[in-house]
Design an enzyme around this catalytic site. Structure first.
Site, PDB file in Angstrom:
ATOM      1  N   GLU A 106     -10.502  -8.264   5.056  1.00 44.90           N
ATOM      2  CA  GLU A 106      -9.621  -8.126   6.401  1.00 44.90           C
ATOM      3  C   GLU A 106     -10.480  -8.730   7.510  1.00 44.90           C
ATOM      4  O   GLU A 106     -10.069  -9.332   8.519  1.00 44.90           O
ATOM      5  CB  GLU A 106      -9.600  -6.462   6.629  1.00 44.90           C
ATOM      6  CG  GLU A 106      -8.479  -6.116   5.931  1.00 44.90           C
ATOM      7  CD  GLU A 106      -8.285  -4.745   6.324  1.00 44.90           C
ATOM      8  OE1 GLU A 106      -7.282  -4.239   6.647  1.00 44.90           O
ATOM      9  OE2 GLU A 106      -9.281  -3.889   5.861  1.00 44.90           O
ATOM     10  N   ARG A 164      -7.442   2.854  14.104  1.00 46.60           N
ATOM     11  CA  ARG A 164      -8.346   1.593  13.993  1.00 46.60           C
ATOM     12  C   ARG A 164      -8.363   0.854  15.236  1.00 46.60           C
ATOM     13  O   ARG A 164      -9.145   0.193  15.564  1.00 46.60           O
ATOM     14  CB  ARG A 164      -8.306   1.058  12.640  1.00 46.60           C
ATOM     15  CG  ARG A 164      -8.851  -0.317  12.350  1.00 46.60           C
ATOM     16  CD  ARG A 164      -8.645  -0.629  10.862  1.00 46.60           C
ATOM     17  NE  ARG A 164      -9.527   0.194  10.122  1.00 46.60           N
ATOM     18  CZ  ARG A 164     -10.854  -0.021   9.555  1.00 46.60           C
ATOM     19  NH1 ARG A 164     -11.395  -0.935  10.166  1.00 46.60           N
ATOM     20  NH2 ARG A 164     -11.330   0.745   8.725  1.00 46.60           N
ATOM     21  N   GLU A 173       0.944  -1.286   0.057  1.00 41.96           N
ATOM     22  CA  GLU A 173      -0.032  -0.080   0.030  1.00 41.96           C
ATOM     23  C   GLU A 173       0.804   1.337  -0.003  1.00 41.96           C
ATOM     24  O   GLU A 173       0.511   1.939  -0.846  1.00 41.96           O
ATOM     25  CB  GLU A 173      -1.000   0.024   1.282  1.00 41.96           C
ATOM     26  CG  GLU A 173      -1.802   1.335   1.215  1.00 41.96           C
ATOM     27  CD  GLU A 173      -2.824   1.112   2.481  1.00 41.96           C
ATOM     28  OE1 GLU A 173      -3.339   2.184   2.660  1.00 41.96           O
ATOM     29  OE2 GLU A 173      -3.087   0.304   2.896  1.00 41.96           O
TER      30      GLU A 173
END
Length: 1274
Positions: A1208, A827, A749
């Site tokens: 995920e 997160r 990423e």
């Protein structure tokens, strides 16, 4: 596959081998078959290729050719294999995507027993409910496979058959001369001895399994190689009255086959040694290695952790040299040194028969059950006075307990003459604890564990012999109650069930509408034939160059000087580039500009981690570039402090800002209302992405500052912008193209830009195409992985188990730059309560600034770290109260309409349905009863059971990333070209997008093509990440296709009986635009940490998993017996792909929570580099029973066609295995008189599990050392 005629066997032997370890010179007189040679999409697929593809066993596809060739080689040798043959064939294969289950299921169709299957219905014998409507459609139909006809295979070339030697003198040695190495292949033993006399330091190579590694990764150079594989004397096998004599060049596979025949035909008492060797061979590397590795080579490498040498030493095997015979007792002189003189050759090895009163056992303990190097390996050989239990002779040989294979001679001498009983056991254990010692800094670490294993494995031997003696001599009383030892065998042949809801044409869905159908991955056939093109498969450009990185060997230092003069003079070198050569900005970074393209002393203090890129060498070949890069000399000045671990960062208060806090309710009030308060801490280690395709970039310069990049990246737009920044050109001059990736998992990423920028820099400076693909070790060292986390918590709860208050602090090891760490910590905080309603809660997140390579995104993106802490203390709450853990979890589960700590309302909650179905499908309560009974009857094996939920928020937490674009062209022949902003890394995104477009346009999916992802077609794309790519890109594709459909509707109306092609042509001739852009942005999103207000997620994915394990309390190893998963994926766009994501994510999580461990030296160097020391799950880690069910009747109105994200969320469900291990450990501790909560950090490796199961053996060894250890977790 390498095929060779074997004169002794008088047949052709087909062997799967590792191409990277097979020198071309070694292939003389061999036929080589690659995956391209057995079939192709254009010509015809071989059944082996077809079945792995149609069984959905290929996701990213990078491992698929290896799987295909392992299976093909097996079928060439054995057209009717059974499942045990399959399991052996795949021991050396790894996959990071699929979870292995669909590969095995596809290939079971070749076996003689195929009744274990993957149909989506349930089986009556398991006690599940009857088949439900819409549940009884299999993911694939074996009946549709092309039949396999072994008579139609390629014929072995007759000219390669070895004819009888012609009369006259034998030919001289075959000679190959390379740039720096000479390869000599003698044809007679006499020639070999003469060559060894002339070249005493030459390496003798048969399989190249050791030398190949040394040359590739240890930079060793051996100017002369002697290859004796064709010398008859070294391949001979002779049966003598003493035993079997094997030529030193016999492969381990050949040795194993001969010993199996001897065991089958000889009296059992004669084959004790043979069986011990076979036990070790069973776990010796993988079949591909055993096929080429020689018995003599294994001995001569003198590895201190050799699997075979302890057996050979303990059983008195005899080695015959060209000059003399030699006993194994005094063979090993030091680390990788033997008593063989430089001019001598090992000719043969005698493996002896055993006698009537002789008992031999061999044991191996390794991090992973199969294809793994040992931690400790041992062989034990005892002979009794006939008719008694008095020890006459005893040898205990250990590997992994010193620089050589060692005999425990002191202990053995103390036991000779004693009765085999409890007193002998006490003396043996006490003596071994004193004799088998290791320095805390011993290479390999795990000192306390290794010392404990010497005792535990002897105890296994003691019990094994005790049981055999009992039948021969007299009743003997073992230690404790009757014992059942854990076998080191694999799980039983895996069985699996997949359940999903089918929407058929009876529900109004057209037959050609493939949304919701389990269609095959679009690239699966090309991947199975080796025709799928990855970046490094792109043919070489004319004048193309190769880049090698110059990286730091220090973790925190100033760069005093860089001397590249020697490198620049080496063959093939075109340039050496450093920070001053960057034409644009040398400052870079994906989220914060806090990194450098190339390190320089004036920016951020020089180098800040081992692996920091300081420069590049550009040369004509990879070999020349890498050789020259190693010749660059760098002078450093070390700086203080050196901060590597989270604990060191806490002590130094080394944190990035900001420190995030998320709070709801009143903590003080919550703790006052609580009946109990529990405080604790837990550590979760990092994880290497281990995508099968490492980072790779090909840069092609164009005119006027243009640069075309072929990159394995999840983020085309970020690559484009950072390359443009470094080159000093507008982003419009840079085009980034991605066809497919061989896996990503978050690791591509942001960190892919490290390589892309320097490759583009090199191409711009030299005006020539430049390529680079990192070797595995360098990829692991330089690019970071999942963030290690440490947490301290305080939890308040009532007697009922209801949790009232939680205060938790998270510390994440971010590394030497911010990268995406802030979003990852956010997160983690968003998931700190997992699936539980906690009225009073506070979470704080600290990002530790350390001198490690920057850690980055990884599947789950901080969520697994946050949730694991929750499940750890939830288990301890249950233990503290003495309540069943599943009841404590259930009483705390969220209910419909409740608020999260960040104030988001939970609507369309399916947690309770997932939970209840998982309990029912797994037969949880029946399993618990059976488990309790099993544990009460077994002291040294314990079973554990756990059920856990997950709630995963879907959206990028950075608001601006929640957007996507698409571009759709319709051509005049009716074919459709689809482009969108997402990248394909095996997750089936392109396949799902074609399904969406097919439904909207009303055309067959075969008419729609996705070529690639490119910044020139869809600009400003968000990374393919956060599990949101199907939602975002699917909505954008749907939008573009709806525009086109609306434009075509008038022509449908005018000609209702016409075809798609008719309508398209009519529109074209009427000058209608047949190209459309699509766009989508997720509505109603946005969250503010300062005010704790807003809506960070579009919706939530839910799931529940139940896992059962069996733990060997003496070694810490475990077997995954059963897992049931119930996953809410809404209305699945493609059940085959979604189930594949669930299973693949789960097994990747099994690695995270039980197996994969990163260790660093005190100087900050990664010690676990590559597959030799870093272990991901293999075939043997699949649960013996795996049930995956997609929750039915759970549409999600917030995503395309009522689907849900799936990439995920399933990963965390593998924590059920860790919690089951903890449950088993608790059972073992109860037997030792220990009760209450216990800490079991992640990963729950065999070392951690064994040391948590405290007993008499751990007490003799003592606690682990606190300082001076070889490697540490960070």
């Amino acid at each position: 596959m390498v095929s060779r005629y074997a004169p002794r066997q008088q047949r052709v032997v087909h062997s799967s081998v590792n191409a990277c370890l097979a020198p071309v010179c070694s292939l003389h007189l061999s036929a080589v078959t690659t995956v391209e040679g057995i079939g192709s999409v254009a010509r015809k697929l071989h059944p082996v290729q077809e079945r792995i593809a149609r069984a959905h066993g290929s996701q990213c596809g990078f491992c698929t050719p290896g799987m295909v060739m392992s299976m093909y080689a097996l079928l060439r040798n054995n057209p009717c294999p059974d499942m045990s043959h399959l399991e052996d064939a795949f021991q050396g294969n790894l996959c990071r995507c699929t979870g292995y289950r669909p590969i095995l299921e596809g290939y079971k169709s070749f076996t003689t027993v195929t009744h274990t299957h993957t149909h989506t219905h349930t089986h009556t014998h398991t006690g599940y409910r009857p088949i439900l409507e819409g549940y009884n459609v299999p993911l694939f139909q074996p009946s549709e496979f092309e039949p396999f006809d072994p008579t139609q295979e390629v014929i072995y070339p007759p000219e390669l058959m070895l004819a009888p030697a012609p009369p006259g003198p034998p030919p001289g040695p075959l000679r190959f001369q390379g740039e720096r190495v000479e390869w000599l292949q003698p044809s007679t033993l006499e020639q070999l001895l003469v060559l060894k006399e002339h070249h005493p330091q030459a390496k003798v190579v048969v399989g190249n399994t050791e030398v190949g590694i040394e040359v590739k990764f240890k930079n060793m150079l051996y100017p002369v190689i002697l290859a004796p594989a064709f010398i008859p004397e070294l391949q001979e096998i002779q049966h003598t009255p003493q035993g079997i004599v094997f030529g030193a060049a016999c492969s381990l596979t050949c040795v194993g086959e001969e010993l199996k025949r001897a065991v089958a035909t000889s009296p059992a008492h004669q084959t004790q040694v043979f069986q011990a060797v076979l036990e070790q061979l069973r776990w010796f590397a993988g079949l591909q290695i055993r096929n080429v590795a020689a018995l003599g080579g294994n001995i001569m490498t003198a590895s201190p952790i050799s699997d075979l040498n302890p057996v050979l030493q303990a059983t008195g095997c005899t080695l015959t040299l060209a000059s003399t015979g030699l006993s194994m007792d005094r063979f090993f002189l030091g680390y990788r040194r033997t008593a063989v003189q430089p001019h001598e050759i090992l000719l043969s090895v005698l493996i002896p028969y055993s006698s009537k009163w002789q008992f031999v056992s061999a044991f191996k303990q390794s991090p992973r059950r199969e294809d793994d190097i040992s931690i400790v390996t041992t062989a034990m050989n005892v002979t009794f006075t006939p008719g008694t239990s008095v020890v006459k002779e005893l040898k205990l040989s250990y590997g992994g307990m010193g620089p050589t294979t060692v005999l425990a001679e002191t202990t053995a001498s103390k036991l000779v003459g004693r009765l085999w009983g409890e007193e002998l056991l006490e003396v043996a254990c006490s003596s071994l604890a004193e004799e088998m010692t290791l320095d805390p800094s011993a290479p390999g670490g795990m000192v306390t564990y290794r010392r404990t294993l010497t005792l535990s494995l002897f105890y296994k031997f003691y019990l094994t012999v005790l049981q055999k003696l009992a039948a021969e001599v007299r009743p003997l009383i073992p230690y404790g109650r009757p014992i059942q030892l854990a076998a080191r065998g694999p799980n039983t042949t895996p069985t699996s069930v997949q359940l999903y809801q089918v929407h058929t044409h009876t529900h109004g869905q057209r037959r050609e509408d493939v949304v919701g159908r389990p269609i095959m991955h679009l690239s699966a056939l090309q991947q199975a034939t080796g025709e799928a093109v990855y970046v490094d498969d792109i043919p070489l450009y004319q004048n193309e160059l190769y880049v090698a990185l110059v990286t730091s060997s220090r973790a925190h230092a100033r760069i005093l000087s860089i001397d590249s003069s020697e490198a620049q003079l080496m063959p093939g070198v075109e340039a050496c580039l450093f920070a001053d050569d960057v034409p644009g900005s040398n400052i870079t970074g994906p989220a914060f500009l806090d990194e450098t393209v190339l390190a320089q002393d004036t920016v951020r203090g020089g180098v800040t981690c081992v692996g920091h890129i300081m420069g590049v060498v550009v040369a004509d070949t990879q070999l020349h570039a890498q050789r020259a890069a190693r010749a660059v000399k760098v002078s450093y000045q070390d700086l203080s402090p050196l901060i590597l671990t989270i604990q060191e960062a806490i002590a130094a208060q080394s944190f990035y800002q900001p420190i995030r806090t998320l709070q709801r309710g009143n903590l003080e009030e919550g703790f006052q209302l609580a009946d109990h308060i529990l405080e604790g801490e837990v550590h979760m280690g990092g994880q290497e992405h281990f995508y099968l395709e490492t980072h790779v970039t090909l840069a092609v310069p164009g005119e006027d500052g243009e640069m075309e990049l072929f990159v394995s990246t999840q983020s085309t737009a970020k690559t484009q912008s950072l390359v443009a920044l470094a080159l000093g050109v507008p982003a419009s001059r840079v085009v980034v193209r991605v066809k497919r990736m061989g896996g990503g998992f978050g690791g591509k990423e942001s960190r892919s830009t490290l390589l892309s920028t320097v490759v583009a820099l090199s191409a711009q400076r030299l005006r020539r195409p430049v390529r680079c693909q990192l070797d595995r070790d360098q990829d692991m060292v330089a690019t970071g992985g999942r963030h290690p986390f440490y947490a301290r918590y305080k939890v308040g709860f009532q007697k009922s188990g209801k949790v009232l208050a939680l205060d938790v602090s998270y510390y994440g090891n971010a590394g030497n730059s911010m990268d995406l760490s802030l979003s990852i910590m956010e997160r983690a905080l968003f998931h700190m309560e997992n699936s539980y309603s906690i009225p009073h809660i506070r979470g704080r997140g600290f990002l530790c600034k350390t001198h490690l390579p920057s850690n980055t995104a990884f599947r789950g993106f901080g969520g697994p770290q946050g949730m694991l802490v929750t499940e750890s203390w939830m288990s301890d709450v249950a233990l503290e109260l003495g309540l069943p853990a599943e009841k404590v979890r259930r009483v705390n589960l969220y209910q419909q309409g409740e608020l999260t700590p960040y104030g988001q309302v939970l609507d369309r909650l399916t947690l309770d349905r997932c939970w209840d179905q998982c309990l029912q499908r797994s037969q949880y309560h029946q399993r618990r009863e059976a488990l309790d009974q099993y544990n009460s009857q077994n002291r040294w094996t314990k079973r554990g059971l756990a059920i856990i939920p997950t709630k995963f928020g879907i959206s990028f937490t950075a608001l601006f990333l929640n957007q996507a674009g698409a571009l759709v062209h319709i051509y005049t022949d009716g074919s459709v070209l689809l482009t969108h902003g997402g990248t394909e890394m095996g997750q089936g995104l392109h396949t799902k997008m074609v399904q969406v477009a097919s439904r909207v346009l009303g055309v067959a999916s075969s008419q729609i093509h996705v070529s690639e992802t490119s910044t020139s077609t869809v600009p400003n794309t968000s990374p393919t990440a956060a599990s949101a790519s199907s939602d975002l890109n699917g909505a954008a594709v749907k939008n573009a296709c709806e525009v086109l459909r609306k434009r075509l509707d008038p022509y449908r109306t005018q000609n209702p009986k016409g075809s798609w092609e008719d309508w398209v042509k009519a529109a074209y001739f009427n000058r209608v635009n047949l190209s459309a852009n699509g766009f989508y942005k997720t509505p109603d999103l946005g969250y503010d940490f300062e005010t704790n207000s807003g809506r960070p997620f579009n919706y939530f994915s839910y799931g529940v998993a139940c896992s059962e394990v069996e733990v060997d309390c003496l070694t810490g190893s475990h077997k995954n017996l059963h897992t049931t998963i119930v996953m809410d994926v809404g209305n699945s766009l493609n059940p085959a792909i979604d189930i594949g994501q669930v299973e693949g994510g789960f097994l990747q999580g099994v690695g995270l929570f039980t197996l994969e461990e990163l260790r660093y030296s005190p100087q900050g160097a990664l010690l676990t580099q590559g597959p030799g020391t870093y272990k991901i799950p293999a075939f043997g880690d699949i649960p013996s029973q795996l049930v995956v069910s997609l929750l039915r009747d759970a549409p999600n109105d917030k995503a395309v066609y009522s689907s849900k994200a799936v990439g995920e969320p399933p990963l965390f469900l593998a924590a059920s295995v860790l919690l089951a291990l903890k449950d088993a450990v608790v059972g073992a501790r109860l037997e030792a008189g220990l009760s209450g909560p216990c800490r079991l950090d992640s990963p729950a490796t065999p070392e951690r599990v064994r040391l948590a199961c405290q007993d008499r053996f751990t007490a003799l060894v003592g606690p682990p050392p606190t300082r001076g250890q070889w490697g540490s977790v960070v």
